[in-house]
Design a protein around this motif. Structure first.
Motif, PDB file in Angstrom:
ATOM      1  N   VAL A  15     -23.435  -7.249 -18.069  1.00  0.00           N
ATOM      2  CA  VAL A  15     -22.145  -7.039 -18.729  1.00  0.00           C
ATOM      3  C   VAL A  15     -22.241  -7.264 -20.241  1.00  0.00           C
ATOM      4  O   VAL A  15     -21.540  -6.607 -21.008  1.00  0.00           O
ATOM      5  CB  VAL A  15     -21.077  -7.970 -18.110  1.00  0.00           C
ATOM      6  CG1 VAL A  15     -19.783  -7.921 -18.875  1.00  0.00           C
ATOM      7  CG2 VAL A  15     -20.833  -7.582 -16.662  1.00  0.00           C
ATOM      8  N   ALA A  16     -23.109  -8.155 -20.671  1.00  0.00           N
ATOM      9  CA  ALA A  16     -23.203  -8.492 -22.092  1.00  0.00           C
ATOM     10  C   ALA A  16     -23.806  -7.329 -22.884  1.00  0.00           C
ATOM     11  O   ALA A  16     -24.613  -6.559 -22.367  1.00  0.00           O
ATOM     12  CB  ALA A  16     -24.074  -9.733 -22.260  1.00  0.00           C
ATOM     13  N   PRO A  17     -23.430  -7.200 -24.167  1.00  0.00           N
ATOM     14  CA  PRO A  17     -24.064  -6.196 -25.024  1.00  0.00           C
ATOM     15  C   PRO A  17     -25.562  -6.468 -25.162  1.00  0.00           C
ATOM     16  O   PRO A  17     -26.007  -7.611 -25.027  1.00  0.00           O
ATOM     17  CB  PRO A  17     -23.362  -6.366 -26.375  1.00  0.00           C
ATOM     18  CG  PRO A  17     -22.104  -7.091 -26.077  1.00  0.00           C
ATOM     19  CD  PRO A  17     -22.354  -7.908 -24.855  1.00  0.00           C
ATOM     20  N   LYS A  18     -26.327  -5.443 -25.431  1.00  0.00           N
ATOM     21  CA  LYS A  18     -27.797  -5.561 -25.475  1.00  0.00           C
ATOM     22  C   LYS A  18     -28.271  -6.635 -26.450  1.00  0.00           C
ATOM     23  O   LYS A  18     -29.214  -7.359 -26.167  1.00  0.00           O
ATOM     24  CB  LYS A  18     -28.429  -4.219 -25.871  1.00  0.00           C
ATOM     25  CG  LYS A  18     -28.271  -3.150 -24.848  1.00  0.00           C
ATOM     26  CD  LYS A  18     -29.150  -3.409 -23.665  1.00  0.00           C
ATOM     27  CE  LYS A  18     -28.998  -2.275 -22.661  1.00  0.00           C
ATOM     28  NZ  LYS A  18     -29.537  -2.610 -21.378  1.00  0.00           N
ATOM     29  N   ASP A  19     -27.638  -6.774 -27.587  1.00  0.00           N
ATOM     30  CA  ASP A  19     -28.100  -7.744 -28.579  1.00  0.00           C
ATOM     31  C   ASP A  19     -27.584  -9.161 -28.330  1.00  0.00           C
ATOM     32  O   ASP A  19     -27.950 -10.080 -29.054  1.00  0.00           O
ATOM     33  CB  ASP A  19     -27.700  -7.287 -29.985  1.00  0.00           C
ATOM     34  CG  ASP A  19     -26.194  -7.137 -30.150  1.00  0.00           C
ATOM     35  OD1 ASP A  19     -25.509  -6.899 -29.142  1.00  0.00           O
ATOM     36  OD2 ASP A  19     -25.711  -7.251 -31.292  1.00  0.00           O
TER      37      ASP A  19
ATOM     38  N   GLY B  19     -27.082 -18.151 -22.120  1.00  0.00           N
ATOM     39  CA  GLY B  19     -26.971 -19.542 -22.570  1.00  0.00           C
ATOM     40  C   GLY B  19     -25.572 -20.100 -22.371  1.00  0.00           C
ATOM     41  O   GLY B  19     -25.401 -21.255 -21.971  1.00  0.00           O
ATOM     42  N   LEU B  20     -24.556 -19.291 -22.646  1.00  0.00           N
ATOM     43  CA  LEU B  20     -23.173 -19.738 -22.440  1.00  0.00           C
ATOM     44  C   LEU B  20     -22.879 -19.969 -20.967  1.00  0.00           C
ATOM     45  O   LEU B  20     -22.155 -20.903 -20.608  1.00  0.00           O
ATOM     46  CB  LEU B  20     -22.203 -18.719 -23.026  1.00  0.00           C
ATOM     47  CG  LEU B  20     -22.125 -18.675 -24.544  1.00  0.00           C
ATOM     48  CD1 LEU B  20     -21.259 -17.498 -24.997  1.00  0.00           C
ATOM     49  CD2 LEU B  20     -21.578 -19.978 -25.086  1.00  0.00           C
ATOM     50  N   LEU B  21     -23.454 -19.133 -20.105  1.00  0.00           N
ATOM     51  CA  LEU B  21     -23.277 -19.343 -18.668  1.00  0.00           C
ATOM     52  C   LEU B  21     -23.894 -20.669 -18.239  1.00  0.00           C
ATOM     53  O   LEU B  21     -23.279 -21.440 -17.495  1.00  0.00           O
ATOM     54  CB  LEU B  21     -23.907 -18.193 -17.883  1.00  0.00           C
ATOM     55  CG  LEU B  21     -23.919 -18.371 -16.373  1.00  0.00           C
ATOM     56  CD1 LEU B  21     -22.520 -18.231 -15.815  1.00  0.00           C
ATOM     57  CD2 LEU B  21     -24.856 -17.390 -15.732  1.00  0.00           C
ATOM     58  N   SER B  22     -25.093 -20.957 -18.714  1.00  0.00           N
ATOM     59  CA  SER B  22     -25.755 -22.222 -18.380  1.00  0.00           C
ATOM     60  C   SER B  22     -24.977 -23.416 -18.913  1.00  0.00           C
ATOM     61  O   SER B  22     -24.818 -24.429 -18.224  1.00  0.00           O
ATOM     62  CB  SER B  22     -27.174 -22.237 -18.946  1.00  0.00           C
ATOM     63  OG  SER B  22     -27.931 -21.204 -18.391  1.00  0.00           O
TER      64      SER B  22
ATOM     65  N   THR C 102     -29.039 -12.821 -24.397  1.00  0.00           N
ATOM     66  CA  THR C 102     -29.576 -14.187 -24.392  1.00  0.00           C
ATOM     67  C   THR C 102     -28.464 -15.205 -24.628  1.00  0.00           C
ATOM     68  O   THR C 102     -28.405 -16.241 -23.958  1.00  0.00           O
ATOM     69  CB  THR C 102     -30.662 -14.328 -25.475  1.00  0.00           C
ATOM     70  OG1 THR C 102     -31.614 -13.292 -25.302  1.00  0.00           O
ATOM     71  CG2 THR C 102     -31.355 -15.652 -25.375  1.00  0.00           C
ATOM     72  N   LYS C 103     -27.593 -14.905 -25.566  1.00  0.00           N
ATOM     73  CA  LYS C 103     -26.472 -15.813 -25.855  1.00  0.00           C
ATOM     74  C   LYS C 103     -25.541 -15.916 -24.646  1.00  0.00           C
ATOM     75  O   LYS C 103     -25.061 -17.004 -24.315  1.00  0.00           O
ATOM     76  CB  LYS C 103     -25.706 -15.317 -27.071  1.00  0.00           C
ATOM     77  CG  LYS C 103     -24.603 -16.237 -27.494  1.00  0.00           C
ATOM     78  CD  LYS C 103     -23.916 -15.759 -28.752  1.00  0.00           C
ATOM     79  CE  LYS C 103     -22.829 -16.727 -29.160  1.00  0.00           C
ATOM     80  NZ  LYS C 103     -22.201 -16.346 -30.417  1.00  0.00           N
TER      81      LYS C 103
END
Length: 85
Positions: free
Chosen positions: A6-10, A17-20, A13-14
């Motif tokens: 769902v997240a944008p390609k760039d 990290g927010l999920l964790s 990673t962020k």
């Protein structure tokens, strides 16, 4: 895997990290918060509050997330090979 899809390609990673971070915060803060609600309103109200919050979260996720096609869907016939692996 849904967060990365769902997240944008760039920002994949962020997003991961927010999920964790959210999972860790929920674990650390959930127990004291549940205990405070339990002491204040009783254990039945604590479970009711958690159930209402979970229902609200489920509705929000259903409403906000886009419909995505399934990826790498297995079948019942593939179960023996999965157990052997």
């Amino acid at each position: 895997s849904l967060v990365v899809r769902v997240a944008p390609k760039d920002r994949q990673t962020k997003a991961l990290g927010l999920l964790s971070m959210g999972s860790a915060l929920a674990t650390v803060l959930g127990l004291p918060l549940g205990r405070m609600v339990g002491q204040w309103l009783g254990w039945r109200m604590t479970f009711g509050t958690i159930g209402a919050a979970a229902l609200l979260a489920m509705i929000m996720v259903w409403w906000i997330l886009p419909k995505l096609p399934s990826k790498d869907v297995g079948s019942a016939a593939s179960l023996p090979s999965i157990f052997n692996n």
